[in-house]
Scaffold this motif. Structure first.
Motif, short mmCIF file in Angstrom:
data_model
loop_
_atom_site.label_atom_id
_atom_site.label_comp_id
_atom_site.label_asym_id
_atom_site.label_seq_id
_atom_site.Cartn_x
_atom_site.Cartn_y
_atom_site.Cartn_z
N GLN A 182 0.82 -1.22 0.00
CA GLN A 182 0.00 0.00 0.00
C GLN A 182 0.86 1.27 0.00
N THR A 183 2.17 1.12 -0.25
CA THR A 183 3.05 2.29 -0.18
C THR A 183 3.48 2.76 -1.56
N LEU A 184 4.07 1.85 -2.34
CA LEU A 184 4.57 2.22 -3.67
C LEU A 184 4.01 1.27 -4.71
N ASP A 185 3.75 1.77 -5.89
CA ASP A 185 3.29 0.88 -6.95
C ASP A 185 4.46 0.03 -7.46
N GLY A 186 4.14 -0.96 -8.24
CA GLY A 186 5.18 -1.85 -8.76
C GLY A 186 5.39 -3.05 -7.85
N PRO A 187 6.07 -4.09 -8.35
CA PRO A 187 6.25 -5.31 -7.58
C PRO A 187 7.33 -5.18 -6.51
#
Length: 785
Positions: free
Chosen positions: A76-81
């Motif tokens: 829930q903090t940064l997009d991407g894997p």
């Protein structure tokens, strides 16, 4: 006004930032650093017999490693894997086959030749087993016979004579909740969990300072705050994905400050494997290090506040946020008086940091509109840990760094499920939704339909001591029911722990794997029960992250190495309840995980929302984006409390050192690498300052002995950038130096720091001084190199 909700994952900065690179040489060639790519390939190879299931765990399950809360590959903090080696290292626990019967049923002394790492690699526990007094090996037993034996024993004992303990290895909120409820149904309040030996003081301190025992902020608040202050934490090692958040924070202008005796290489320079820029060139994480003495944090913070009050004398409002303090904080004058009583001389001696450096940090924080204060075991594993953390809260409250974006207090937890353990009531002092107070007891009794025990349960350390009480003592613990955990490798004084565990009449190990404590004798029987992993739990399960995100992890099918006889942990507790008290067991029965979640939502009002989590990706955050939003604390009068604390006296003589423990490449006590890839240290290296080495005529690599009145540690000197007078040894190898029975007075955590003497091995061994109890440890013969 309603609570602000978390906005969800944010986009990463697209542009590279060469000014934060460690080196233009790709992949940090020639430097001591983790080999993430090589390690990942090895882990894939280790899981090759079950690679499809391993892949589904990584892409569909909620991480059972650290407490960042990665669901599948996303958070829930940064997009991407996101994926890291901590998660990959524990993956094999979920995919491996059963232990081979020839090894499993070998003579107990053959099994005892394995250490915990080797036992872990043997595979999973395949079926219930028993080893009675005098028997040389484990024998297979049916579930019915195993559970009847445990239940029959419990019926014969008083409830004060049995205890439950739950570790943090992937146990779900559902299992914690059912364990807490069943323990009370059976009449005992002796139930504790792994947070007792990591973050219990954080909860206790925050409760008394701001009224709530959890992180007030989110990881998103790191990204763009003025200052991110890490106290006694190696976040990049314990929770590697957090290094991505740090890089994004730096790109937004955040200053990262680390307060720690040792200039930890992983907080200085780190290669983030899932960020192409960092994987190639590395990232300079910390902007500055303050190398405080072990146990010197309270004095250090007194120095910061002392300078703030000096600034206030010259210019009102230059350091203290008076508007916030007047509206939202009690105890200002009392704290100011306590701080001003401290002399700079005492502050400098205790902290080990110069006045100029303390003033530098004081002014940085005074000029920062926002700051997030994060801490870990460096502050919590002390006999004055609650005071340590209330002192951090004092800093935040004086500056108004609370209850809003980019500001707050964050106990940085190391295990995926440990935040929920107390919130579910698996703790001797709390029930779901509150403490052990009259109103909450009455509310829970009404919900559960039975009376709760009226006596205070004991913390884990005390229950272990109670095993050796006289036979007729009402609190002599005779049966211990353990869900995971290895006290031999997590508690002080391992020799006493071994003796204590062997004094139990019945010991139950509900677990996925064997460890060294499973192999200790018992007076009547050791019973081993095979547990399912969180990914095998029927109907899925939930876990709570550091930032109060409650994630749903679905049941993941297709395990080629399925342990047919393993059972979901919460189901085993219900089975036990039905056998001990069959006539009233309907009061604790649940037909499935969904029914448990529906009751959790009623039992703990903060968790109202957990009942809606039903499929992969479902998540909610209890308490909203920030606790104490707009400065309103959940205390009786809605105000935070400034708590004056004293500088602790460590009773250290001038020639002595203070030793603390550190983790290498390990997950709690599970060691994954014998040599720490972050600094090249072996498990028996003693980290010390080269200046101290010179004073004692010790050369790097030379055999040394660290000793005190409690034990002896034989190791090798390794010179690192650590504050003089301080030593670090690996946990759990160094636990022989720690005495039992020293607990923090508010939270009950054992003290993991102690004064010691250091000598060259040859001198120590030549003296063979009889006043010290020498404990020779096999395979630890020192070498002079």
């Amino acid at each position: 006004m309603g609570k602000t909700q978390h906005p969800g994952p944010q986009k990463k900065a697209k542009l590279p930032a060469p000014k934060y690179w460690v080196s233009p040489i790709p992949f940090g060639l020639g430097k001591i650093k983790p080999q993430h790519i090589r390690d990942t390939m090895k882990i894939a190879w280790d899981n090759k017999d079950n690679i499809g299931y391993a892949t589904r765990i990584i892409t569909k399950g909620v991480c059972d490693g650290c407490a960042l809360g990665v669901s599948g590959l996303y958070d829930q903090t940064l997009d991407g894997p996101h994926v890291c080696t901590t998660r990959l290292n524990v993956l094999r626990l979920n995919t491996m086959p059963a232990i081979h019967p020839e090894i499993l049923h070998a003579d107990i002394d053959e099994l005892r030749k394995y250490d915990s790492t080797e036992l872990r690699k043997l595979g999973r526990i395949p079926y219930p087993m028993i080893r009675r007094k005098g028997e040389r090996n484990f024998s297979r037993i049916t579930w019915d016979d195993a559970m009847d034996l445990i239940a029959d024993k419990m019926k014969k004992l008083e409830p004060k004579q049995y205890a439950f303990y739950l570790t943090a290895r992937g146990i779900t909120n559902e299992s914690y909740y059912v364990a807490g409820k069943v323990a009370r149904f059976l009449g005992t309040n002796h139930i504790d969990n792994a947070s007792r030996i990591c973050h219990a003081p954080s909860k206790t301190a925050l409760k008394r300072s701001i009224g709530v025992g959890a992180s007030t902020s989110n990881y998103l608040d790191w990204i763009g705050t003025d200052v991110l202050l890490f106290w006694g934490s190696v976040a990049s090692n314990s929770s590697p994905v957090s290094s991505k958040y740090m890089l994004e924070a730096k790109k937004k202008g955040t200053k990262i400050i680390v307060v720690n005796p040792y200039r930890e290489p992983a907080m200085d320079q780190y290669w983030i494997p899932s960020n192409p820029e960092s994987a190639l060139f590395g990232t300079k994480l910390a902007d500055d290090f303050y190398q405080v003495n072990i146990g010197g944090d309270i004095a250090f913070m007194h120095g910061i506040m002392k300078h703030w009050f000096d600034m206030e004398e010259k210019a009102y409002g230059s350091a203290v946020n008076h508007e916030f303090v007047e509206e939202h904080v009690n105890g200002y004058e009392e704290l100011k008086k306590k701080v001003q009583e401290q002399s700079w001389e005492d502050i400098i001696v205790s902290s080990g940091v110069s006045k100029e450096r303390i003033i530098e940090l004081a002014e940085l924080l005074a000029n920062s509109k926002n700051a997030v204060y994060a801490w870990a075991l460096g502050l919590t594993m002390h006999s004055f840990a609650t005071d340590n953390i209330s002192q951090v809260a004092n800093l935040a409250l004086l500056r108004g760094h609370l209850g809003r974006k980019h500001a707050g207090l964050m106990p940085f937890r190391g295990h995926s499920s440990v935040q929920g353990s107390g919130e579910m009531g698996a703790d001797p002092f709390v029930l779901p939704g509150g403490g052990w107070d009259g109103n909450n007891v009455e509310r829970i009794e009404k919900l559960w339909g039975f009376d709760l025990p009226e006596w205070q349960g004991d913390i884990v350390g005390v229950t272990l001591e109670n095993i050796v009480l006289p036979e007729d003592h009402e609190r002599k613990v005779k049966l211990y029911y353990l869900s995971g955990g290895n006290f031999l490798e997590t508690m002080p004084d391992p020799d006493f722990i071994a003796q204590s565990l062997s004094e139990l009449e019945i010991r139950v190990h509900q677990d996925i794997i064997l460890n060294t404590s499973t192999l200790v004798d018992a007076k009547e029987a050791v019973i081993v029960l095979p547990a399912k992993t969180r990914y095998e739990q029927e109907g899925g399960g939930t876990s709570t992250s550091t930032e109060r995100m409650v994630y749903f992890s679905p049941e993941i099918t297709g395990n080629k190495n399925m342990i047919e006889e393993a059972r979901a942990e919460w189901k085993i507790y219900l089975d036990l309840a039905k056998r001990v008290k069959p006539e009233t067991a309907h009061l604790v029965d649940f037909k499935d995980g969904q029914a448990i979640r529906e009751e959790i939502a009623k039992a703990n009002p903060d968790y109202d929302g957990i009942q809606h989590l039903k499929k992969q990706g479902d998540v909610f955050q209890w308490g909203g984006a920030w606790l104490c939003e707009d400065g309103l604390c959940p205390t009786p009068d809605g105000r935070g409390i400034l708590i004056p604390v004293d500088i602790p006296d460590l009773n250290k003589k001038p020639e002595q050192f203070i030793v603390t423990s550190r983790r290498g490449k390990q997950f709690n006590s599970m060691v994954y690498k014998e040599v720490d890839p972050l600094n090249g240290a072996g498990r028996y290296d003693v980290l010390m300052s080269p200046v101290d080495g010179q004073k004692l005529s010790i050369a790097e690599g030379e055999g040394i002995v660290v000793y005190n009145g409690f034990g002896v540690f034989q190791g090798t000197a390794k010179f690192v950038d650590i504050a003089q007078g301080n030593l670090e040894v690996h946990f759990p190898e160094g636990n022989f130096l720690l005495p039992r029975g020293r607990y923090e007075k508010f939270a009950g955590i054992p003290d993991y720091n102690i004064t010691v003497n250091v000598e060259k091995a040859e001198r120590y061994n030549a003296r063979k001084d009889t006043q010290y109890l020498e404990k020779p440890i096999a395979d630890l013969e020192t070498e002079v190199g």
